[in-house]
Design a protein around this motif. Structure first.
Motif, PDB file in Angstrom:
ATOM      1  N   GLU A 148      14.154 -15.613  62.082  1.00 46.35           N
ATOM      2  CA  GLU A 148      15.097 -15.807  60.980  1.00 46.35           C
ATOM      3  C   GLU A 148      15.176 -17.274  60.567  1.00 46.35           C
ATOM      4  OE1 GLU A 148      18.910 -13.816  61.246  1.00 46.35           O
ATOM      5  OE2 GLU A 148      18.000 -12.060  62.186  1.00 46.35           O
ATOM      6  N   ASP A 168       4.841 -13.783  58.927  1.00 50.62           N
ATOM      7  CA  ASP A 168       5.962 -13.246  59.692  1.00 50.62           C
ATOM      8  C   ASP A 168       6.692 -14.401  60.358  1.00 50.62           C
ATOM      9  OD1 ASP A 168       5.083 -10.746  58.971  1.00 50.62           O
ATOM     10  OD2 ASP A 168       4.112 -10.340  60.883  1.00 50.62           O
ATOM     11  N   ALA A 215      16.749  -9.403  56.990  1.00 50.73           N
ATOM     12  CA  ALA A 215      16.230  -9.942  55.729  1.00 50.73           C
ATOM     13  C   ALA A 215      17.356 -10.529  54.882  1.00 50.73           C
ATOM     14  CB  ALA A 215      15.481  -8.854  54.957  1.00 50.73           C
ATOM     15  N   VAL A 259      18.306 -13.925  56.293  1.00 46.18           N
ATOM     16  CA  VAL A 259      17.295 -14.931  55.941  1.00 46.18           C
ATOM     17  C   VAL A 259      17.459 -15.341  54.485  1.00 46.18           C
ATOM     18  CG1 VAL A 259      14.814 -15.296  55.587  1.00 46.18           C
ATOM     19  CG2 VAL A 259      15.637 -14.252  57.708  1.00 46.18           C
ATOM     20  N   PHE A 260      17.631 -14.371  53.603  1.00 51.78           N
ATOM     21  CA  PHE A 260      17.791 -14.656  52.175  1.00 51.78           C
ATOM     22  C   PHE A 260      19.006 -15.548  51.930  1.00 51.78           C
ATOM     23  CE2 PHE A 260      19.448 -13.647  47.946  1.00 51.78           C
ATOM     24  CZ  PHE A 260      18.335 -13.910  47.169  1.00 51.78           C
ATOM     25  N   ARG A 290       9.873 -13.939  48.548  1.00 53.99           N
ATOM     26  CA  ARG A 290      10.651 -12.754  48.878  1.00 53.99           C
ATOM     27  C   ARG A 290      10.619 -12.544  50.380  1.00 53.99           C
ATOM     28  NH1 ARG A 290       6.761 -11.960  45.798  1.00 53.99           N
ATOM     29  NH2 ARG A 290       5.725 -10.251  46.832  1.00 53.99           N
ATOM     30  N   VAL A 291      11.600 -11.842  50.890  1.00 49.65           N
ATOM     31  CA  VAL A 291      11.661 -11.590  52.330  1.00 49.65           C
ATOM     32  C   VAL A 291      11.877 -10.105  52.579  1.00 49.65           C
ATOM     33  CG1 VAL A 291      14.144 -12.103  52.471  1.00 49.65           C
ATOM     34  CG2 VAL A 291      12.735 -12.277  54.520  1.00 49.65           C
ATOM     35  N   TYR A 292      11.163  -9.580  53.568  1.00 50.22           N
ATOM     36  CA  TYR A 292      11.260  -8.173  53.953  1.00 50.22           C
ATOM     37  C   TYR A 292      11.395  -8.080  55.462  1.00 50.22           C
ATOM     38  CZ  TYR A 292       9.493  -7.365  49.260  1.00 50.22           C
ATOM     39  OH  TYR A 292       9.337  -7.355  47.908  1.00 50.22           O
ATOM     40  N   ALA A 293      12.250  -7.180  55.906  1.00 47.58           N
ATOM     41  CA  ALA A 293      12.429  -6.965  57.349  1.00 47.58           C
ATOM     42  C   ALA A 293      11.232  -6.210  57.911  1.00 47.58           C
ATOM     43  CB  ALA A 293      13.707  -6.172  57.604  1.00 47.58           C
ATOM     44  N   VAL A 321      10.948 -10.803  60.295  1.00 48.21           N
ATOM     45  CA  VAL A 321      10.780 -10.621  58.850  1.00 48.21           C
ATOM     46  C   VAL A 321       9.416 -11.124  58.404  1.00 48.21           C
ATOM     47  CG1 VAL A 321      13.251 -10.805  58.310  1.00 48.21           C
ATOM     48  CG2 VAL A 321      11.823 -12.850  58.290  1.00 48.21           C
ATOM     49  N   THR A 322       9.022 -10.701  57.202  1.00 52.88           N
ATOM     50  CA  THR A 322       7.845 -11.232  56.529  1.00 52.88           C
ATOM     51  C   THR A 322       8.322 -11.913  55.260  1.00 52.88           C
ATOM     52  OG1 THR A 322       6.398  -9.487  57.350  1.00 52.88           O
ATOM     53  CG2 THR A 322       5.661 -10.653  55.386  1.00 52.88           C
ATOM     54  N   VAL A 323       7.846 -13.139  55.040  1.00 54.91           N
ATOM     55  CA  VAL A 323       8.141 -13.869  53.815  1.00 54.91           C
ATOM     56  C   VAL A 323       6.878 -13.852  52.973  1.00 54.91           C
ATOM     57  CG1 VAL A 323       8.828 -16.082  52.819  1.00 54.91           C
ATOM     58  CG2 VAL A 323       9.814 -15.343  54.997  1.00 54.91           C
TER      59      VAL A 323
END
Length: 163
Positions: free
Chosen positions: A115, A112, A141, A144-145, A129-132, A101-103
Motif C-alpha cells: 500500500e 504490484d 485499493a 492506496v487511492f 489507476r490502482v486495482y486490488a 495492489v497493482t498500479v
C-alpha cells in the motif's frame, strides 16, 4: 507367451532448480531487458522482475546471501532486501506490508506493490489507476487511492529523503 512390461512413473521428471532458474532468468531478461527512457513505472517493474530472477538463480546455485551485504546497516537492509516492485530504487522507505495492489499507468504498464509504495507510485503518475489483487484485504485499493491524493509526486526527492 507374450510378456509385456508396463512402466509407470509416480513422479514425472521435473526440471532441476538450475534449469528453472535459467528459464526464469531468460524470460525476465526478454521481458525487461530494455526499458523506455523516462518510464519510471517500467523501471520499477523491470527492477523487481530482474531482482527476483537473480535471487532464484543464486538460490539454485547455492549462493543466496541471507541477511544482506557485509557492512550494511540494519536500516539499509530493511529498505533493500525485500521490497515490492512498485518501490522506486531511490525511495529509501521500507514496504509497509505484503504486495496487495497493482498500479497501472496511462499505457497500462503495471507494477504490484504494498500500500505504501503503490500510493507513492500512483501519486507520481499522470492517469494512473490502482486495482486490488485477488487476495488483498478489503479496501486496499481505496486506501492506496486516497493516500496517493495526499502525497506529492516523487515524495522521496521533494522531502530530501534521497539516499
Amino acid at each position: 507367451m507374450i510378456h509385456t512390461s508396463i512402466h509407470t512413473v509416480d513422479n514425472p521428471a521435473e526440471p532441476g532448480e538450475l534449469a528453472v532458474a535459467v528459464r526464469v532468468g531468460q524470460r525476465m531478461l526478454a521481458a525487461y531487458g530494455t526499458v523506455d527512457d523516462g518510464d519510471i513505472f517500467a523501471y520499477a517493474q523491470a527492477h523487481g522482475g530482474l531482482a527476483e530472477a537473480l535471487r532464484i538463480l543464486l538460490r539454485a546455485v547455492g549462493a543466496e546471501r541471507v541477511g544482506g551485504l557485509p557492512g550494511e546497516t540494519t536500516e539499509k537492509k530493511a529498505t533493500s532486501v525485500s521490497r515490492c516492485p512498485a518501490a522506486h530504487h531511490d525511495d529509501p522507505t521500507p514496504c509497509d506490508g505484503p504486495t496487495v495492489v497493482t498500479v497501472l499507468d496511462a499505457a497500462n504498464a503495471g507494477a504490484d506493490g504494498c500500500e505504501h509504495h503503490a500510493a507513492r507510485l500512483l501519486a507520481s503518475l499522470d492517469g494512473g489507476r490502482v486495482y486490488a489483487l485477488p487476495d488483498a484485504p478489503a479496501g486496499a485499493a481505496i486506501r492506496v487511492f486516497k493516500a496517493a491524493g495526499t502525497i506529492r509526486p516523487f515524495a522521496w526527492v521533494d522531502r530530501g529523503e534521497r539516499a
